[in-house]
Scaffold this active site. Structure first.
Site, mmCIF file in Angstrom:
data_model
loop_
_atom_site.group_PDB
_atom_site.id
_atom_site.type_symbol
_atom_site.label_atom_id
_atom_site.label_comp_id
_atom_site.label_asym_id
_atom_site.label_seq_id
_atom_site.Cartn_x
_atom_site.Cartn_y
_atom_site.Cartn_z
ATOM 1 C CB SER A 285 -4.744 6.165 0.277
ATOM 2 O OG SER A 285 -4.497 4.873 -0.269
ATOM 3 C CG ASP A 286 1.961 6.742 -0.196
ATOM 4 O OD1 ASP A 286 2.162 5.744 -0.909
ATOM 5 O OD2 ASP A 286 2.845 7.574 0.053
ATOM 6 C CD1 TRP A 287 1.813 -0.331 0.898
ATOM 7 C CD2 TRP A 287 2.197 -0.214 -1.299
ATOM 8 N NE1 TRP A 287 1.990 -1.603 0.441
ATOM 9 C CE2 TRP A 287 2.236 -1.567 -0.907
ATOM 10 C CE3 TRP A 287 2.418 0.102 -2.639
ATOM 11 C CZ2 TRP A 287 2.482 -2.606 -1.810
ATOM 12 C CZ3 TRP A 287 2.666 -0.924 -3.528
ATOM 13 C CH2 TRP A 287 2.697 -2.267 -3.124
#
Length: 730
Positions: A285-287
C-alpha cells in the site's frame, strides 16, 4: 588437535558436495533455491510471525524506544525512514538476536532522485532523453543509499500527467507513455543492477499503481475517474515496462479506480497486476491507505479495509498498522483465508532472500564504506553530467549564448547564490551546504574579478533591491538573471492554480532589460510554467529545473559553452494556465478550437529544445511502402549539423494513424535516438518499428493492428516534423 576439531566441525555443517548438512534448516542453506528456502521458512512460522512480515513501520527518532521494543517482540517486518549504517545495524541486531527464526528486517526509503548527492528531479532527467545516463544516475543513487543501510527505494514514479498544476509532476517523466516506459526501464535497471544480492544495488518499487495522475485540476489525493481505455493506453505502459524489467515491488495508488479505492480493488490488484501483467513481486500500500479508505467512507473500519485489502492482493501495509491489528482475527474468524497470508508473507520474505539479508543480515551496514562512498567524486561527476543533459535551452536570440568567458558578468536574482532550492522536493539526505550554487559554479570557471555578485535572498526581490539593481550591474557586459519558483511549491500534497514565477521577479527582469545589456534568464522550477513575460524581458532562457547538488556548475558549464545544451521538453509548456490540461497527443477533432483570448497552440511543444548549433533533417524513408502484421518497419533519416558548434541532437520519431475504429490521436512518439555531431557532420539514423508499434485498442478494447495508412514523422520536436506514408495491408 585443534585442526582435528575444526575439521570435525566443518564436516558436521557441510556435506561432501559443499551444501549444508540435513541438520541445517533449508531456509538457512544458501545453496538451496530461494523458493525452497521461503517455503521451508513459512512452514516454521506462526501466523503472528507471518503477519509481522506484512507490517511496514515508519521510524522516528522520538519513537526510537517504542520501535525497538516492537522489533524485539517480533512485530515488525520492515522499516522506512530509518537511515544510516550505524542506526540500521543497531535495529537489525535487535531483530536477529530476538527473532526465533533469525528473520532480518528490510529497510525502505524514498530515494527519488539521489540519496545524499542529488540528481536533477525526475522530470528534468527525462528531458535528457538519455536512458543510459538515467540508468547511471539511478545506480549512483543506489550506491549511496545502500551504503547508508537502505535496501529498497520507493522509485521510480511512472505516473503520466499533462497537468502542471499537480505538485508531483516533478517526479514523473513527462506526458508521454512511450518515453515514460523507456525511463521506467532505465531507472529500474539502474537501481537494481544485475543482482539484488550485490550490496550496492537497491530494490526498486514502481509507483503509483494506477492512474494516480488522473487528478482533476491537479489537486493531489483527489479520487480519480478515468476510463479503462485511458488505463490501457496512457497509464499502464510505463508500469508494464517496469514489470518487464524485473522490478521488485509495486506501490498502489492513493486514489480509486471505478469508484473503489485501489488499496482494496481486486480488479486492479489481482486481475490486472498479477494475472494480466504477470507481476510476481511484493505489492504494498501507500502511506496509510487502509485508513484513508475508512476516512473516505469506502470501508466501515480498519477491520473491513484490512479484509478487502488482503483479499484484493495488497501484500504489505505501509504505516497504518491495520494488518497487524486485524489480520489474525480475520483469519481465525474464517473471513480471510490463511493461504492469502502465506502468499503475501512469501513475497515479503522472497525479497529479503534476494537482497542477501538472510545470508548476511549486516551486509549493508558498514560505516567505513558509507563514508567512502557518500559524496564521492565519481558520484558527483555522474550527477553533473545528468544536470547538464537535463537542461533545456528555450530561447537564444541573436546567438547571445554561449558566452566567451571574457565578459564581465553580473549574477542577479534570488537563485544566484541559493543552494537549498536547487535540490527541489524529495531531497532525502541532501545537504544544502554541499550544493554548488550558480555563483559558486561560475567562480569555479572564471576569475572572481570577472564576476559581479548582485543576487539576493529568496525573498529579497524588494523595491529596495530593484531600486539599486541598475547601479549594481552597471559595470557588467552581460547579466545572468537567476529566477524561478521556490521548491515548497512542488511535491506531494501541493497544488497550484497559477503557473507563473512571482511578479516581483518579472519586475526584476524588466529592470535588467532596460539597461540595454544582454539578459540571460536561468529558470529553476519543477513543472512547466507560463513564461511569456519572462521571454519578453530576456535575450536567452535556459530551463534548468531543480538540478540537484551539481546544478550551479552545470549552469556555468553550459552558459560558457563547455558543452551545448541538448535537453528537450517532455512536458508541453502552455501559454496560459487556462490551456491546462495540455499535451501534444490528444485525440483528433473535426474542428480544432483555440482559446479566443490566448495565442494559438502551446508556448513550447513537447520535444522542443535549442542548442548552440542548427540541424537539418532529410525526409524519412522506409524500406518499403506496404507491410502486413508481423513485419518490422525500418525507417532511416539523415541529420546534419549545419552550424558551427558540436552538439547532441535528440531525433524523434512519431506515427500518425490516419483512420481507425476509434478516434486516433494527433500523433504518438514511437522512437527516439541521440546523436552527437561535429560541425558539418551528418549521420543516417535508423529506427526499427515492430508492427506492435502500430497497434491500438480498438472499439471492442482488443489490441489489434488495423489495416490502413500511417504517417511516419521524424524531426527535432513534436511540431517540426517531416513525413512519409506507409500502408498496412490486411
Amino acid at each position: 588437535m585443534k585442526i582435528l576439531k575444526i575439521s570435525l566441525l566443518c564436516t558436521s555443517l557441510w556435506g561432501a558436495n559443499g551444501a549444508y548438512s540435513e541438520n541445517i534448516p533449508a531456509y538457512k542453506d544458501r545453496h538451496q533455491p530461494i523458493e525452497v528456502r521461503v517455503q521451508d521458512l513459512l512452514k516454521r512460522m506462526t501466523l503472528e510471525e507471518k503477519i509481522a512480515e506484512l507490517n511496514l513501520m515508519p521510524y522516528y527518532t522520538q519513537r526510537d524506544a517504542n520501535i525497538r521494543n516492537l522489533i524485539k517482540q517480533g512485530k515488525v517486518g520492515a522499516l522506512l525512514k530509518a537511515n544510516g549504517a550505524a542506526l540500521n545495524r543497531s535495529l537489525q541486531e535487535i531483530a536477529i538476536k530476538n527473532s526465533r527464526l533469525s528473520i532480518p528486517l528490510i529497510f525502505h526509503e524514498d530515494v527519488i532522485h539521489g540519496y545524499r548527492t542529488l540528481a536533477p528531479i525526475p522530470l528534468a532527467e527525462s528531458c535528457s532523453w538519455d536512458t543510459v545516463l538515467v540508468r547511471k544516475s539511478a545506480a549512483a543513487a543506489a550506491l549511496e543509499a545502500t551504503a547508508a543501510g537502505i535496501q529498497l527505494t520507493y522509485a521510480p514514479m511512472v505516473d503520466v500527467s499533462n497537468d502542471p498544476r499537480w505538485g508531483r509532476i516533478m517526479e514523473t517523466s513527462g506526458e508521454d507513455a512511450f518515453l515514460g516506459a523507456a525511463m521506467a526501464t532505465a531507472r529500474v535497471r539502474g537501481f537494481q543492477g544485475d543482482e539484488l544480492n550485490d550490496q550496492h544495488t537497491l530494490a526498486a518499487c514502481v509507483k503509483h499503481f494506477i492512474g494516480y495522475a488522473a487528478l482533476l485540476a491537479g489537486r493531489d489525493y483527489l479520487n480519480t475517474d478515468f476510463s479503462y481505455r485511458d488505463l490501457k493506453e496512457r497509464y499502464l505502459p510505463p508500469f508494464q515496462a517496469a514489470v518487464d524489467a524485473g522490478v521488485s515491488s509495486v506501490m498502489c495508488s492513493y486514489t480509486s479506480y471505478d469508484g473503489e479505492p485501489v488499496t482494496m480493488n481486486h480488479k486492479i490488484n489481482t486481475e490486472l497486476l498479477r494475472n494480466e501483467m504477470q507481476f510476481k513481486g511484493l505489492y504494498m500500500s501507500d502511506w496509510s491507505t487502509l485508513t484513508h479508505a475508512v476516512e473516505e467512507g469506502a470501508a466501515e473500519n480498519g477491520r473491513e479495509s484490512s479484509r478487502r485489502g488482503m483479499q484484493s492482493g495488497v501484500d504489505m501495509d505501509m504505516t497504518s498498522g491495520q494488518y497487524s491489528k486485524w489480520l489474525k482475527e480475520l483469519v481465525l474468524a474464517g473471513e480471510v483465508d490463511s493461504s492469502l497470508i502465506d502468499q503475501a508473507a512469501a513475497r515479503a520474505l522472497t525479497l529479503k532472500f534476494k537482497t542477501g539479508l538472510f545470508d548476511n543480515p549486516y551486509l549493508y551496514f558498514d560505516t567505513k564504506k558509507e563514508k567512502e562512498i557518500t559524496g564521492s567524486s565519481a558520484i558527483r561527476q555522474t550527477m553533473l553530467d545528468m544536470a547538464r543533459e537535463s537542461m533545456v535551452l528555450l530561447k537564444n536570440e541573436s546567438s547571445v549564448l554561449p558566452l566567451s568567458g571574457k565578459e564581465k558578468i553580473a549574477l542577479t536574482g534570488p537563485f544566484a547564490n541559493i543552494q537549498t532550492d536547487l535540490m527541489g522536493s524529495w531531497t532525502m539526505k541532501g545537504r544544502a551546504e554541499e550544493v554548488i550554487s550558480v555563483w559558486n559554479g561560475f567562480c569555479k570557471k572564471l576569475p572572481q574579478e570577472q564576476l559581479i555578485h548582485a543576487g539576493c535572498a529568496w525573498n529579497g526581490v524588494t523595491p529596495e533591491y530593484l531600486a539599486t539593481l541598475k547601479e549594481q550591474v552597471k559595470e557588467a557586459q552581460v547579466i545572468i538573471a537567476c529566477i524561478g519558483e521556490f521548491s515548497f511549491n512542488i511535491g506531494e500534497a501541493v497544488t497550484t492554480g497559477k503557473l507563473q514565477i512571482p511578479e516581483e521577479q518579472i519586475q526584476m527582469l524588466q529592470v535588467l532589460k532596460s539597461t540595454g545589456k544582454p539578459v540571460i534568464a536561468v529558470l529553476f522550477n519543477g513543472r512547466p510554467l507560463v513564461v511569456d513575460e519572462i521571454l519578453k524581458s530576456c535575450d536567452a532562457l535556459l530551463e534548468a529545473w531543480y538540478p540537484g547538488t551539481m546544478g550551479g556548475e552545470a549552469v556555468a558549464s553550459l552558459l560558457l559553452g563547455e558543452e551545448s545544451p541538448s535537453g528537450k521538453l517532455t512536458q508541453t509548456f502552455p501559454r496560459h494556465a487556462g490551456q491546462v490540461p495540455i499535451a501534444y497527443n490528444f485525440r483528433r477533432s473535426f474542428g480544432r478550437i483555440e482559446h479566443n483570448d490566448l495565442g494559438k497552440g502551446p508556448q513550447f511543444p513537447f520535444g522542443f529544445g535549442l542548442t548552440y548549433t542548427t540541424f537539418a533533417y532529410g525526409e524519412p524513408a522506409t524500406d518499403r511502402k506496404e507491410y502486413t502484421s508481423g513485419d518490422t518497419v525500418r525507417v532511416r533519416v539523415t541529420v546534419q549539423n549545419t552550424g558551427k558548434k558540436a552538439a547532441r541532437e535528440i531525433v524523434q520519431l512519431y506515427i500518425r494513424d490516419e483512420v481507425a475504429t476509434i478516434v486516433p490521436r494527433e500523433k504518438e512518439l514511437k522512437g527516439f535516438a541521440s546523436v552527437k555531431l561535429q560541425p558539418g557532420e551528418s549521420k543516417e539514423i535508423r529506427f526499427e518499428l515492430p508492427s506492435e508499434s502500430f497497434m491500438i485498442w480498438n472499439n471492442r478494447m482488443e489490441k489489434v493492428l488495423e489495416p490502413g495508412s500511417f504517417k511516419i514523422l521524424t524531426g527535432s520536436n513534436s511540431e517540426e516534423l517531416q513525413a512519409t506514408t506507409i500502408q498496412f495491408k490486411p
